[in-house]
Enzyme design. Sequence first.
Site, mmCIF file in Angstrom:
data_model
loop_
_atom_site.group_PDB
_atom_site.id
_atom_site.type_symbol
_atom_site.label_atom_id
_atom_site.label_comp_id
_atom_site.label_asym_id
_atom_site.label_seq_id
_atom_site.Cartn_x
_atom_site.Cartn_y
_atom_site.Cartn_z
ATOM 1 N N LYS A 128 0.937 -1.161 0.027
ATOM 2 C CA LYS A 128 0.057 0.053 -0.058
ATOM 3 C C LYS A 128 0.890 1.191 -0.216
ATOM 4 O O LYS A 128 1.946 1.173 0.389
ATOM 5 C CB LYS A 128 -0.947 0.152 1.260
ATOM 6 C CG LYS A 128 -0.116 0.019 2.625
ATOM 7 C CD LYS A 128 -1.138 -0.379 3.789
ATOM 8 C CE LYS A 128 -0.261 -0.115 4.984
ATOM 9 N NZ LYS A 128 -1.092 -0.833 6.156
ATOM 10 N N TYR A 167 16.465 29.700 8.176
ATOM 11 C CA TYR A 167 15.420 30.589 8.623
ATOM 12 C C TYR A 167 15.299 30.383 10.244
ATOM 13 O O TYR A 167 15.588 29.286 10.781
ATOM 14 C CB TYR A 167 14.161 29.898 8.214
ATOM 15 C CG TYR A 167 14.041 30.122 6.587
ATOM 16 C CD1 TYR A 167 13.613 31.516 6.049
ATOM 17 C CD2 TYR A 167 13.877 29.058 5.738
ATOM 18 C CE1 TYR A 167 13.477 31.612 4.780
ATOM 19 C CE2 TYR A 167 13.521 29.182 4.338
ATOM 20 C CZ TYR A 167 13.478 30.681 3.868
ATOM 21 O OH TYR A 167 13.248 30.914 2.667
HETATM 22 C C1 LIG Z 1 -0.125 -1.838 6.578
HETATM 23 C C2 LIG Z 1 -0.733 -2.888 7.268
HETATM 24 C C3 LIG Z 1 0.246 -4.047 7.951
HETATM 25 C C4 LIG Z 1 1.698 -3.855 7.924
HETATM 26 O O1 LIG Z 1 2.200 -3.230 8.911
HETATM 27 P P1 LIG Z 1 3.738 -2.912 9.141
HETATM 28 O O2 LIG Z 1 3.781 -2.383 10.405
HETATM 29 O O3 LIG Z 1 4.140 -2.301 8.037
HETATM 30 O O4 LIG Z 1 4.280 -4.506 9.111
HETATM 31 C C5 LIG Z 1 -0.346 -5.155 8.448
HETATM 32 N N1 LIG Z 1 -1.650 -5.359 8.289
HETATM 33 C C6 LIG Z 1 -2.485 -4.264 7.759
HETATM 34 C C7 LIG Z 1 -3.954 -4.614 7.954
HETATM 35 C C8 LIG Z 1 -1.925 -3.465 7.558
HETATM 36 O O5 LIG Z 1 -2.850 -2.440 7.010
#
Ligand SMILES: *Cc1c(COP(=O)(O)O)cnc(C)c1O
Length: 357
Positions: free
Chosen positions: A34, A253
């Site tokens: 994702k 800045y």
């Molecule tokens: C993003 C996600 C993960 C992975 O999480 P990490 O901490 O990056 O391993 C696992 N399960 C679900 C449902 C997620 O949305």
Amino acid sequence: MYQPTVEIDLTALRHNLAQVQQRAGQAKVVAMVKADGYGHGLIATAEALASADALGVARCHEAKMLLDAGINTPVILMEGCFTDDEWAWAIANQVQFVIHNPEQLEHFLHLNLITPVTVWLKLDNGMHRLGFAPDEFISAHHQLTAHDNCRDIVNMMHFAAADDLDDPLNGIQIGSFEQITEQLTGAKSVANSATILTQPSRTYDWVRPGIILYGSSPVIGSTSAEYNLKPVMTFKANIIAIKEVQAGESVGYGRDWYAKKATTVAIVGVGYGDGYPRHAKSGTPVLINGKMASLVGRVSMDMIAIELPENSNSQVGDVVTLWGQGLPAEVVAEAASTISYTLFCGITNRVAKQYID
Ligand SMILES: *Cc1c(COP(=O)(O)O)cnc(C)c1O
């Protein structure tokens, strides 16, 4: 060209997947891609992760991009379907989905499917974000099992604090999951990255690694090397100016940083407009010609300043590593009061991506 670049090491990505597969034992792997493969590029990461059993995305739009690119690893929608179009598209393309709320359950039970499908059913036992409360979960499970649309169920939950081994919620969540699923059919899935690293007995049937595939440790106070993970993204930019500042002069800045003594400062052509975190504090490490140096002053949109070590022979054009090989993103994230996830996802499209294989 002097342009900030992220080098994406696909060999490291596959190495990390192999580490996960080893830790997962018999469990299958949903590789989470994702958010544009956590900022590493959706399609390139999906292709490199072809030996995963499935790919996980949050939204239908992301799943569509995978299928349009010809990726044929099974895809799972972690937030499920919302509109009629999404339901129709997911079913027609054999994209699996999570059902986490009553609206989705109702919608699914009113579909008239020719071929029954696998449903990922989400329990909420502590995260309080998505999922059914325990009683509703059991009732949803019974409704699904009794329905012709449902071939089988993957019972899933998500930990709220798996990165913190001392948090008592971990034990409470796994206890309730065990108790509830004991009387129910179907596979089980609970483990995100932190769980895979720290609770090896909780891999069940499906693990869902994200950040560890990209070579970063989510476990508080640890770095990826301790778990034999390799950084996938290395963020680099060039020095565009070098100057001497005198004791008492400020840099950048808001005059946040003053030289205590005569100091050589290098200006690097990278800033928050590229995804370097604006809240990185003075002292945040960068890597230059194999040596650590420190950020000084505020991060600008296109530039940062770093204090060069004495007798440095750095020149305009030299390459500075902001994070990645030789400098864990976790360390930079900590200095910027954030997590490596946001560093990776925050890389903007002004930054060149270079894939190394
Ligand atoms: C993003 C996600 C993960 C992975 O999480 P990490 O901490 O990056 O391993 C696992 N399960 C679900 C449902 C997620 O949305």
